[in-house]
Each structure stands twice: as C-alpha cells, then as structure tokens.
Design a protein around this motif. Sequence first.
Motif, PDB file in Angstrom:
ATOM      1  N   GLY A   1       7.859   2.524 -11.771  1.00 36.55           N
ATOM      2  CA  GLY A   1       8.789   1.472 -11.325  1.00 36.55           C
ATOM      3  C   GLY A   1      10.191   2.358 -10.669  1.00 36.55           C
ATOM      4  N   SER A   2      10.433   3.207 -11.232  1.00 36.79           N
ATOM      5  CA  SER A   2      11.670   4.134 -10.832  1.00 36.79           C
ATOM      6  C   SER A   2      11.272   4.865  -9.247  1.00 36.79           C
ATOM      7  CB  SER A   2      12.245   5.128 -11.839  1.00 36.79           C
ATOM      8  OG  SER A   2      12.423   4.555 -12.938  1.00 36.79           O
ATOM      9  N   ALA A   3       9.942   5.277  -9.504  1.00 33.49           N
ATOM     10  CA  ALA A   3       9.659   5.789  -8.007  1.00 33.49           C
ATOM     11  C   ALA A   3       9.642   4.811  -6.859  1.00 33.49           C
ATOM     12  CB  ALA A   3       8.120   6.674  -8.419  1.00 33.49           C
ATOM     13  N   VAL A   4       8.984   3.701  -7.183  1.00 27.64           N
ATOM     14  CA  VAL A   4       9.156   2.478  -6.080  1.00 27.64           C
ATOM     15  C   VAL A   4      10.479   2.276  -5.733  1.00 27.64           C
ATOM     16  CG1 VAL A   4       8.568   0.272  -5.897  1.00 27.64           C
ATOM     17  CG2 VAL A   4       6.874   1.676  -7.096  1.00 27.64           C
ATOM     18  N   ILE A   5      11.460   2.213  -6.710  1.00 27.62           N
ATOM     19  CA  ILE A   5      12.732   2.129  -6.256  1.00 27.62           C
ATOM     20  C   ILE A   5      13.117   3.002  -5.489  1.00 27.62           C
ATOM     21  CG2 ILE A   5      15.246   1.727  -7.058  1.00 27.62           C
ATOM     22  CD1 ILE A   5      13.918   0.224  -9.367  1.00 27.62           C
ATOM     23  N   ALA A   6      12.994   4.160  -5.942  1.00 24.01           N
ATOM     24  CA  ALA A   6      13.491   5.344  -5.152  1.00 24.01           C
ATOM     25  C   ALA A   6      13.024   5.518  -3.742  1.00 24.01           C
ATOM     26  CB  ALA A   6      12.966   6.892  -5.757  1.00 24.01           C
TER      27      ALA A   6
ATOM     28  N   VAL B   1      11.417  -6.104  -6.987  1.00 28.63           N
ATOM     29  CA  VAL B   1      11.976  -6.412  -8.230  1.00 28.63           C
ATOM     30  C   VAL B   1      10.582  -6.707  -9.218  1.00 28.63           C
ATOM     31  CG1 VAL B   1      13.409  -7.951  -9.820  1.00 28.63           C
ATOM     32  CG2 VAL B   1      14.232  -6.890  -7.529  1.00 28.63           C
ATOM     33  N   GLY B   2       9.819  -7.361  -8.819  1.00 25.57           N
ATOM     34  CA  GLY B   2       8.809  -8.113  -9.430  1.00 25.57           C
ATOM     35  C   GLY B   2       7.827  -7.024  -9.966  1.00 25.57           C
ATOM     36  N   VAL B   3       7.500  -6.034  -9.000  1.00 24.27           N
ATOM     37  CA  VAL B   3       6.776  -4.816  -9.403  1.00 24.27           C
ATOM     38  C   VAL B   3       7.260  -3.977 -10.464  1.00 24.27           C
ATOM     39  CG1 VAL B   3       5.581  -2.711  -8.448  1.00 24.27           C
ATOM     40  CG2 VAL B   3       5.223  -5.019  -7.174  1.00 24.27           C
ATOM     41  N   VAL B   4       8.504  -3.735 -10.138  1.00 25.47           N
ATOM     42  CA  VAL B   4       9.273  -2.971 -11.052  1.00 25.47           C
ATOM     43  C   VAL B   4       9.351  -3.218 -12.593  1.00 25.47           C
ATOM     44  CG1 VAL B   4      11.418  -1.772 -11.520  1.00 25.47           C
ATOM     45  CG2 VAL B   4      10.487  -1.496  -9.437  1.00 25.47           C
ATOM     46  N   LEU B   5       9.701  -4.684 -12.542  1.00 26.39           N
ATOM     47  CA  LEU B   5       9.722  -5.252 -13.858  1.00 26.39           C
ATOM     48  C   LEU B   5       8.290  -5.338 -14.356  1.00 26.39           C
ATOM     49  CD1 LEU B   5      11.333  -7.215 -15.940  1.00 26.39           C
ATOM     50  CD2 LEU B   5      10.445  -9.136 -14.388  1.00 26.39           C
ATOM     51  N   CYS B   6       7.206  -5.491 -13.804  1.00 25.99           N
ATOM     52  CA  CYS B   6       5.817  -5.352 -14.278  1.00 25.99           C
ATOM     53  C   CYS B   6       5.790  -4.045 -15.110  1.00 25.99           C
ATOM     54  CB  CYS B   6       4.797  -5.975 -13.243  1.00 25.99           C
ATOM     55  SG  CYS B   6       4.892  -7.603 -12.948  1.00 25.99           S
ATOM     56  N   PHE B   7       5.840  -2.954 -14.232  1.00 24.30           N
ATOM     57  CA  PHE B   7       5.599  -1.761 -14.897  1.00 24.30           C
ATOM     58  C   PHE B   7       6.583  -1.666 -16.136  1.00 24.30           C
ATOM     59  CE2 PHE B   7       4.146  -0.358 -10.651  1.00 24.30           C
ATOM     60  CZ  PHE B   7       3.008   0.256 -11.028  1.00 24.30           C
ATOM     61  N   THR B   8       7.773  -1.893 -16.040  1.00 27.17           N
ATOM     62  CA  THR B   8       8.433  -1.997 -17.201  1.00 27.17           C
ATOM     63  C   THR B   8       7.948  -2.692 -18.517  1.00 27.17           C
ATOM     64  OG1 THR B   8      10.435  -1.709 -15.717  1.00 27.17           O
ATOM     65  CG2 THR B   8      10.883  -2.125 -18.134  1.00 27.17           C
ATOM     66  N   LEU B   9       7.443  -3.939 -18.440  1.00 29.02           N
ATOM     67  CA  LEU B   9       6.814  -4.549 -19.235  1.00 29.02           C
ATOM     68  C   LEU B   9       5.781  -3.842 -19.802  1.00 29.02           C
ATOM     69  CD1 LEU B   9       7.130  -8.257 -17.999  1.00 29.02           C
ATOM     70  CD2 LEU B   9       8.453  -7.266 -19.780  1.00 29.02           C
ATOM     71  N   VAL B  10       4.894  -3.410 -18.922  1.00 28.77           N
ATOM     72  CA  VAL B  10       3.504  -2.456 -19.342  1.00 28.77           C
ATOM     73  C   VAL B  10       3.955  -1.201 -20.199  1.00 28.77           C
ATOM     74  CG1 VAL B  10       1.433  -1.373 -18.643  1.00 28.77           C
ATOM     75  CG2 VAL B  10       2.185  -3.259 -17.415  1.00 28.77           C
TER      76      VAL B  10
ATOM     77  N   ARG C   1       0.750  -1.104  -0.092  1.00 35.11           N
ATOM     78  CA  ARG C   1      -0.067  -0.053   0.108  1.00 35.11           C
ATOM     79  C   ARG C   1       0.915   1.208   0.025  1.00 35.11           C
ATOM     80  NH1 ARG C   1      -5.538  -1.180   1.866  1.00 35.11           N
ATOM     81  NH2 ARG C   1      -5.432   0.986   2.894  1.00 35.11           N
ATOM     82  N   VAL C   2       1.964   1.217   1.001  1.00 36.38           N
ATOM     83  CA  VAL C   2       2.867   2.609   0.904  1.00 36.38           C
ATOM     84  C   VAL C   2       3.694   2.705  -0.229  1.00 36.38           C
ATOM     85  CG1 VAL C   2       4.623   3.538   2.455  1.00 36.38           C
ATOM     86  CG2 VAL C   2       2.766   2.446   3.440  1.00 36.38           C
ATOM     87  N   SER C   3       4.356   1.573  -0.534  1.00 36.97           N
ATOM     88  CA  SER C   3       5.060   1.556  -1.714  1.00 36.97           C
ATOM     89  C   SER C   3       4.337   2.011  -3.147  1.00 36.97           C
ATOM     90  CB  SER C   3       5.740   0.213  -2.067  1.00 36.97           C
ATOM     91  OG  SER C   3       6.376  -0.100  -0.822  1.00 36.97           O
ATOM     92  N   LEU C   4       3.338   1.532  -3.564  1.00 38.81           N
ATOM     93  CA  LEU C   4       2.529   1.692  -4.536  1.00 38.81           C
ATOM     94  C   LEU C   4       1.929   3.243  -4.377  1.00 38.81           C
ATOM     95  CD1 LEU C   4       0.563  -1.675  -5.463  1.00 38.81           C
ATOM     96  CD2 LEU C   4       2.587  -0.545  -6.299  1.00 38.81           C
ATOM     97  N   LEU C   5       1.499   3.693  -3.271  1.00 42.35           N
ATOM     98  CA  LEU C   5       0.981   4.831  -2.951  1.00 42.35           C
ATOM     99  C   LEU C   5       2.083   5.976  -3.426  1.00 42.35           C
ATOM    100  CD1 LEU C   5      -1.079   6.978  -2.126  1.00 42.35           C
ATOM    101  CD2 LEU C   5      -0.376   6.661   0.203  1.00 42.35           C
TER     102      LEU C   5
END
Length: 307
Positions: free
Chosen positions: A232-237, A283-292, A103-107
């Motif tokens: 994806g970059s924002a989630v990593i940051a 890693v999984g969420v960032v990869l999915c955003f990259t694929l989309v 919730r926090v990471s995606l928000l």
Amino acid sequence: MSVHTGQETRIPARKVNVAAARRRQRAGEVWREFCDNRSGLIGLIILLVVFALALLAPVLAPVDTLDVTKITAGQNEAPSWANPLGTDPAGRSVLAMLVWGARVSLLVGFCATAVSMVIGTVVGMAAGHFTGWTQAALMRLIDFFLVVPGLVLAIVLSSIIGPGVATIIIAVGITSWAGTARVVRSQTLTVESRAYIERSWALGASNAHIIKKHVLPAVMPLVLANTTLTVGSAVIAESTLSFLGLGDPSSISWGSMLKMALDTGAATGGFWWYVLSPGLAIVGVVLCFTLVGRALESVINPTLRGR
C-alpha cells in the motif's frame, strides 16, 4: 543388510510426509483464522477483483479505445451509460484508463515491495545475528534510511536515473526497507535468545545454518504480514512520483492520471470525475492492503485478536 537399508530409506520418507501434512494442516488453520476476520476477507476479495480487472485490461478495454486518433467520444464528457466514468480532455474513457492504470500501479507496488522486503529481511537478520562492528555498521545504515525522508530520497534517485517505471521501482524499493529491517532485527534477537539456538551453537552449527534453518523460518510470517502493508505504501509512493512527473510518460498509471488532471485543469474546470476516479482507486486499494495486512498480523500474533 538390504532390509536395514530399506528401513532407513522409508523412515525419512515418513518424516517428510508427516512434515508436509503438518504444513498443510497449519495452512488450513491460518486460512480459517483469516476468514474469521471479516474486514480482512472483504479487503482480499476486493483486491482479487482489482487484480482480475488489471489482468483482463486488454480484453475489457482494448488499446484502440485509448488511441486518440480513433476516439469518437467528446472531450470531458460527464459520466453516462456509454462512458460510466466520463472522458478525459482527450476524449478517452476514464474507466478504460483506470483499468490500464491498475496494471502499472500494482506492478510497481509489488515489485518495489519485493525489493524492499529482500533488502530489509537480509539486513535485519544480519544486524540481529552478527555482533561487533558488523552490527554497528548495519545499524547506522538502517538509522540513516530511517531518518532521511524516503519520498525526498526517491525523488532524488528518480531525477538522477531518469523517469520511468523501472526507476520508480528502484527508488521506492531502495528507500522503504529500513522499517522492515528494524522489525526483522527485533524478531531475530527474540529467536536467537531461545534455548534451542544455544544447543545448535553447542553442537557446532555455523552462522549460515542458524540463519537458514532457524532465524529465516521464524521471521518469514512477520515479513509476509508486513509485505501487505508495504505494498500500500509503495502504491502511494508510485502515485506521488508519477504525479510529480517522474513516471513513464508513455504508460498510464493512477498517479499519471492525477498529473494529467492537474495539467489540464480538470479540478478547476469542474470535471470532477477525472480527478475523483484515480484518487478513490488509490485510497481503496491501499485500504484493502491495510485490512489484509492487519488480518494477517492478528493471525500471526494471537494477542492482537482481541484489540
């Protein structure tokens, strides 16, 4: 007179209906083209599952399950049927923490991306549309944010403002818009070099009319495709800043889970499930955003489909 007025009122309505039908048709074509990209579709499905888990966190993992005063499980338990991802040093379920951390990471990822996209789109269109000292000043501003390391600047801003989720959103959003501005500026220059823009100028169109009616609709598909990559970059940051202790200590995110794993010595103690779970989630969420994002780029730019 009444018949003539009726015709005048019906013609715009027909034009609106035709335009709406064309938009619906185009949206259907975009969706079918997107579905043809298997990797992008898989990424979208996984992201929808993650969003559903994050929204249903209070139902799937009630807050009481994370209350250290009400926990009955042992500390640092290995994965089992009762706790599929094990427990942390406080005895809390890692799976429950992972769901709440989403919730926090995606928000933060979406809010920071929204701030970045708005700033980048406005500055990029202005830098491509206007000339003279206005363009020079905006280009130097973009170059400054491109040269300065975004993470370092975000750490400085977070240290000044104070730790918290809102701080991370502001820090990431303010420091990650320059790349979008460059892309939007290039697209703006391409659009304004076309003949219909010259005709609009000849007919006396204003700057606001050119930007609102011609430039903005042309750059929006590119901005939307770039948005999925920026999330994806924002989630990593966010994970990095939380790992460095600049997040909200009262909330759980994937980055704060990694920080707690470091502080409690989970990696050196052999409690791999507490370190591996949030790391794989990021890693999984960032990869999915990259694929989309790549799939959307191929839909918007047909020349990329064969690559």
